[in-house]
Motif scaffolding. Structure first.
Motif, PDB file in Angstrom:
ATOM      1  N   ASP A 243       0.922  -1.052   0.024  1.00 31.83           N
ATOM      2  CA  ASP A 243       0.008   0.000   0.023  1.00 31.83           C
ATOM      3  C   ASP A 243       0.954   1.171  -0.101  1.00 31.83           C
ATOM      4  OD1 ASP A 243      -2.340  -1.445  -0.120  1.00 31.83           O
ATOM      5  OD2 ASP A 243      -2.398  -1.314   2.263  1.00 31.83           O
ATOM      6  N   GLU A 244       2.002   1.211   0.811  1.00 34.32           N
ATOM      7  CA  GLU A 244       2.686   2.177   0.988  1.00 34.32           C
ATOM      8  C   GLU A 244       3.561   2.650  -0.388  1.00 34.32           C
ATOM      9  OE1 GLU A 244       5.063   1.302   4.380  1.00 34.32           O
ATOM     10  OE2 GLU A 244       3.415   1.821   5.654  1.00 34.32           O
ATOM     11  N   MET A 245       4.169   1.467  -0.866  1.00 35.65           N
ATOM     12  CA  MET A 245       4.797   1.542  -2.347  1.00 35.65           C
ATOM     13  C   MET A 245       3.787   2.160  -3.379  1.00 35.65           C
ATOM     14  SD  MET A 245       7.526  -1.462  -2.912  1.00 35.65           S
ATOM     15  CE  MET A 245       6.077  -2.755  -3.102  1.00 35.65           C
ATOM     16  N   CYS A 246       2.465   1.711  -3.404  1.00 38.56           N
ATOM     17  CA  CYS A 246       1.763   2.281  -4.339  1.00 38.56           C
ATOM     18  C   CYS A 246       1.244   3.516  -4.373  1.00 38.56           C
ATOM     19  CB  CYS A 246       0.242   1.235  -4.244  1.00 38.56           C
ATOM     20  SG  CYS A 246       0.395  -0.396  -4.935  1.00 38.56           S
ATOM     21  N   ALA A 253      14.088   4.741  -6.018  1.00 37.38           N
ATOM     22  CA  ALA A 253      15.519   4.850  -6.141  1.00 37.38           C
ATOM     23  C   ALA A 253      15.755   4.120  -7.764  1.00 37.38           C
ATOM     24  CB  ALA A 253      16.397   4.276  -5.360  1.00 37.38           C
ATOM     25  N   ASP A 254      15.368   2.952  -7.751  1.00 33.87           N
ATOM     26  CA  ASP A 254      15.511   2.189  -9.287  1.00 33.87           C
ATOM     27  C   ASP A 254      14.250   1.828  -9.606  1.00 33.87           C
ATOM     28  OD1 ASP A 254      18.372   1.760  -8.751  1.00 33.87           O
ATOM     29  OD2 ASP A 254      17.930   0.311  -7.303  1.00 33.87           O
ATOM     30  N   PRO A 255      14.025   2.056 -11.235  1.00 31.98           N
ATOM     31  CA  PRO A 255      12.963   1.744 -11.805  1.00 31.98           C
ATOM     32  C   PRO A 255      12.533   0.419 -11.901  1.00 31.98           C
ATOM     33  CG  PRO A 255      14.633   2.494 -13.448  1.00 31.98           C
ATOM     34  CD  PRO A 255      15.048   2.608 -12.144  1.00 31.98           C
ATOM     35  N   MET A 256      11.499   0.012 -11.304  1.00 32.92           N
ATOM     36  CA  MET A 256      11.067  -1.384 -11.648  1.00 32.92           C
ATOM     37  C   MET A 256       9.443  -1.520 -11.117  1.00 32.92           C
ATOM     38  SD  MET A 256      11.954  -3.184  -7.787  1.00 32.92           S
ATOM     39  CE  MET A 256      14.007  -2.849  -8.021  1.00 32.92           C
ATOM     40  N   THR A 257       8.768  -2.476 -11.725  1.00 31.41           N
ATOM     41  CA  THR A 257       7.286  -2.774 -11.573  1.00 31.41           C
ATOM     42  C   THR A 257       7.057  -2.902 -10.240  1.00 31.41           C
ATOM     43  OG1 THR A 257       7.232  -5.098 -12.021  1.00 31.41           O
ATOM     44  CG2 THR A 257       7.046  -3.413 -14.078  1.00 31.41           C
ATOM     45  N   LEU A 258       5.869  -2.713  -9.738  1.00 32.94           N
ATOM     46  CA  LEU A 258       5.512  -2.993  -8.404  1.00 32.94           C
ATOM     47  C   LEU A 258       5.510  -4.354  -7.856  1.00 32.94           C
ATOM     48  CD1 LEU A 258       2.261  -0.425  -8.007  1.00 32.94           C
ATOM     49  CD2 LEU A 258       4.315  -0.566  -6.552  1.00 32.94           C
ATOM     50  N   VAL A 298       5.487   4.470 -14.524  1.00 28.65           N
ATOM     51  CA  VAL A 298       3.923   5.377 -14.398  1.00 28.65           C
ATOM     52  C   VAL A 298       3.265   4.630 -13.211  1.00 28.65           C
ATOM     53  CG1 VAL A 298       1.799   6.121 -15.437  1.00 28.65           C
ATOM     54  CG2 VAL A 298       3.821   5.762 -16.832  1.00 28.65           C
ATOM     55  N   GLY A 299       2.707   5.457 -12.350  1.00 32.58           N
ATOM     56  CA  GLY A 299       1.871   4.852 -11.193  1.00 32.58           C
ATOM     57  C   GLY A 299       0.403   5.392 -11.597  1.00 32.58           C
ATOM     58  N   VAL A 300      -0.492   4.618 -11.208  1.00 31.71           N
ATOM     59  CA  VAL A 300      -1.901   4.850 -11.272  1.00 31.71           C
ATOM     60  C   VAL A 300      -2.492   4.813  -9.857  1.00 31.71           C
ATOM     61  CG1 VAL A 300      -4.341   4.289 -12.420  1.00 31.71           C
ATOM     62  CG2 VAL A 300      -1.991   4.048 -13.756  1.00 31.71           C
ATOM     63  N   GLY A 301      -2.830   5.774  -9.560  1.00 31.68           N
ATOM     64  CA  GLY A 301      -3.315   6.143  -8.159  1.00 31.68           C
ATOM     65  C   GLY A 301      -4.814   5.586  -7.783  1.00 31.68           C
ATOM     66  N   VAL A 302      -5.072   4.399  -8.124  1.00 30.28           N
ATOM     67  CA  VAL A 302      -6.405   4.129  -7.846  1.00 30.28           C
ATOM     68  C   VAL A 302      -6.516   3.193  -6.449  1.00 30.28           C
ATOM     69  CG1 VAL A 302      -7.171   4.195 -10.133  1.00 30.28           C
ATOM     70  CG2 VAL A 302      -6.210   2.056  -9.420  1.00 30.28           C
ATOM     71  N   CYS A 312      -7.478  11.073  -7.859  1.00 31.74           N
ATOM     72  CA  CYS A 312      -6.380  10.201  -7.907  1.00 31.74           C
ATOM     73  C   CYS A 312      -5.206  10.922  -8.948  1.00 31.74           C
ATOM     74  CB  CYS A 312      -7.115   9.065  -8.694  1.00 31.74           C
ATOM     75  SG  CYS A 312      -7.551   9.181 -10.295  1.00 31.74           S
ATOM     76  N   GLU A 313      -4.265  10.069  -8.759  1.00 26.53           N
ATOM     77  CA  GLU A 313      -3.025  10.767  -9.308  1.00 26.53           C
ATOM     78  C   GLU A 313      -2.474   9.858 -10.501  1.00 26.53           C
ATOM     79  OE1 GLU A 313      -0.912  13.399  -5.863  1.00 26.53           O
ATOM     80  OE2 GLU A 313      -0.219  11.299  -6.402  1.00 26.53           O
ATOM     81  N   LEU A 314      -1.900  10.399 -11.473  1.00 27.38           N
ATOM     82  CA  LEU A 314      -1.080   9.726 -12.457  1.00 27.38           C
ATOM     83  C   LEU A 314       0.148  10.229 -12.311  1.00 27.38           C
ATOM     84  CD1 LEU A 314      -3.191   9.722 -15.850  1.00 27.38           C
ATOM     85  CD2 LEU A 314      -2.743   7.810 -14.235  1.00 27.38           C
ATOM     86  N   ARG A 315       1.371   9.368 -12.204  1.00 20.53           N
ATOM     87  CA  ARG A 315       2.749   9.748 -11.630  1.00 20.53           C
ATOM     88  C   ARG A 315       3.675   9.318 -12.795  1.00 20.53           C
ATOM     89  NH1 ARG A 315       0.294   8.619  -6.679  1.00 20.53           N
ATOM     90  NH2 ARG A 315       0.880   6.119  -7.079  1.00 20.53           N
TER      91      ARG A 315
END
Length: 414
Positions: A243-246, A253-258, A298-302, A312-315
Motif C-alpha cells: 500500500d505504501e509503495m503504491c 530509487a530504481d525503476p521497477m514494476t510493483l 508510471v503509477g496509477v493512483g487507484v 487520483c493521481e497519474l505519476r
C-alpha cells in the motif's frame, strides 16, 4: 540526581529540536535532565543545542559525534543518563502537557512496573493532527504484536536497571529497535508493564523521519523481530508495505514494476514468513489492480480493486521511454449512472476536463508534453459526482468515496 532523564537522539533536525526540548522542560516536573546525542549534524543543530543549553542551564547535556545509527545513539545516551527513570523522545517528536507527571505518578505508585506507556498520535511536519496511534493496553496478549507494534515509542518511560538487564537496544536493527525492546520487556516482565490512558506524545511524520524514509526496512525488520520473539511472521506486513509503495510509485530509487519490487521483498523476507504466506502475498499482489495498471515508470493512483476516488493521481518518471500521452479506459458504474465532472490538473498548472453523462465506458486521454517529462511529474484527476456505496445499498459495508472504475491503462510512445 534527577528523577528522570530524557534521552534524545538527533541528526539534522534543527527545525524541530527546539520544540522537542521545550516540550520536556515545560512538563510539571522540575528534576528532569535532557541528554541529547547528536550524530554529527551538519544543519546547525549544534548551534541550536548551545542556545538550548544556555536557556536551561544544568538541565541539558549534549554530545556530538559519529555513531552507529539511532539505536547506538539512544543506548549511549541511556548510559550517560543519571536518573533511574528514562524517557525517550526523538528530536522531531513532542511530549503532551502533563505526560511526564502522569508517567512518574504511575511508576511511583506501581514499583513492580518496569515500564509505562500511553496513548499517542501522528502529526504532520507542522504539528497538525493526522491520526491516533493504534495503541493497545499491556493486558493485550503478546502474540498480538505479530499484527504490528501497538506502543507509540515517545509515550514510553522505563526504569534504567531493567533496560540494562534486558541487554539494551539491538544495534543491528536500524528501524525496529524500539519494537524489539518492547517485546523483550513484555516477555521478561509479563506483569510489569503499566499504562496511562491519556494522550502522552505526538510523533511527527515527515520525509526525514525513519518511519517515512526507510519504509521497506521498517517492514523487513518488523518481520524479523516478530520471527525472533513469536515465531513465523504473517505476510500482511508486506501487504501493508505494498500500500505504501503504491502511494508513491514510481518515485523510488530504481525503476521497477510493483510486481518486481514485491517479489524481491518477499524473497528477502522468506526466512521469517509463516508457511504459505509468501505465496499468498504474491497472489494478492498479482490480483491488485494498482499493480496491474502501473508500469515501471508510471503509477496509477487507484484503489486495489481499480476504483478511483474523488482525487487520483497519474505519476510519471522521466527516465523511461518518452511518452506522448497516457490513456485510461474507464467505466461509470454507479447504479443508474450519474454525471461525472472530471478535471485533470497537469504538472504545469493547466486544467482540462470532460463531463461523463450516464453509465458506460469512457476514455481519459492525458497528453504529455516534452517539458512535462521531468523527474517526478504528477497529474491530479479530480471528479465531482461520485458516490458512497453504503449510501446506495444498505447491505454494503463500503464507505469509500468512489468516482469511476479504471479498466485499462496504456501509454502512447512519443
Amino acid at each position: 540526581m534527577p528523577a528522570i532523564s530524557v534521552v534524545m537522539p538527533t541528526l539534522n533536525q534543527r527545525p524541530f529540536i527546539g520544540e522537542a526540548v521545550r516540550s520536556i522542560m515545560s512538563q510539571e516536573v522540575d528534576d528532569v535532565e535532557v541528554v541529547v546525542m547528536d550524530g554529527g549534524s551538519t544543519d546547525g543543530t549544534q548551534t541550536e543545542l548551545q542556545a538550548l543549553e544556555a536557556a536551561f542551564p544544568g538541565r541539558l547535556r549534549w554530545f556530538s559525534g559519529p555513531d552507529d545509527g539511532p539505536a547506538d545513539a539512544v543506548h549511549r545516551g541511556i548510559l550517560e543518563a543519571r536518573a533511574p527513570l528514562i524517557g525517550w523522545l526523538n528530536s522531531d517528536d513532542i511530549y503532551r502537557p502533563g505526560a511526564m507527571r502522569r508517567a512518574l505518578e504511575h511508576l511511583s505508585g506501581h514499583p513492580e512496573h518496569v515500564m509505562v506507556y500511553g496513548q499517542g498520535e501522528h502529526v504532520d511536519v507542522h504539528g497538525r493532527h493526522l491520526e491516533v496511534y493504534p495503541t493497545l493496553p499491556p493486558s493485550t496478549p503478546i502474540h498480538v504484536f505479530a499484527d504490528g507494534c501497538f506502543i507509540c515509542q515517545p509515550t514510553a518511560y522505563f526504569r534504567r536497571a531493567p533496560y540494562i538487564e534486558s541487554g539494551g537496544l539491538d544495534n543491528s536493527l536500524k528501524a525496529a529497535f524500539d519494537f524489539d525492546l518492547w517485546m523483550r520487556l513484555f516477555k521478561r516482565h509479563p506483569r510489569g508493564i503499566g499504562f496511562v490512558d491519556a494522550m502522552q506524545a505526538s510523533t511527527r511524520l515527515h520525509e526525514g523521519a525513519i518511519t517515512m524514509r526507510m519504509r521497506q526496512r521498517v517492514a523487513l525488520e518488523g518481520l524479523q523481530v516478530v520471527h525472533r520473539h513469536l515465531g513465523a511472521a504473517p505476510g500482511h506486513w508486506l501487504l501493508t508495505h505494498l500500500d505504501e509503495m503504491c502511494a508513491t510509485h514510481p518515485f523510488r530509487a530504481d525503476p521497477m514494476t510493483l510486481r518486481e519490487a514485491m517479489s524481491d521483498l518477499v524473497q528477502r523476507a522468506s526466512g521469517w514468513l509463516a508457511p504459505g504466506h509468501a505465496d499468498e502475498v504474491l497472489r494478492r499482489t498479482d490480483a491488485d489492480r494498482r499493480v496491474q495498471l502501473s508500469t515501471a515508470h508510471v503509477g496509477v493512483g487507484v484503489h486495489a480493486d481499480g476504483w478511483a476516488g474523488p482525487t487520483c493521481e497519474l505519476r510519471l518518471r522521466a527516465d523511461g521511454p518518452p511518452v506522448a500521452a497516457m490513456r485510461l479506459t474507464c467505466a461509470n458504474e454507479r447504479r443508474g449512472g450519474s454525471l461525472l465532472r472530471i478535471r485533470i490538473h497537469d504538472p504545469d498548472g493547466g486544467v482540462s476536463g470532460v463531463d461523463v453523462d450516464g453509465p458506460g465506458r469512457f476514455e481519459l486521454v492525458v497528453p504529455v508534453s516534452p517539458a512535462q517529462r521531468r523527474e517526478q511529474a504528477v497529474w491530479s484527476i479530480e471528479t465531482e459526482g461520485g458516490f458512497v456505496p453504503i449510501d446506495l445499498d444498505p447491505r454494503s459495508s463500503d464507505r469509500r468515496e468512489l468516482a469511476f472504475r479504471v479498466l485499462d491503462f496504456t501509454v502512447q510512445p512519443a
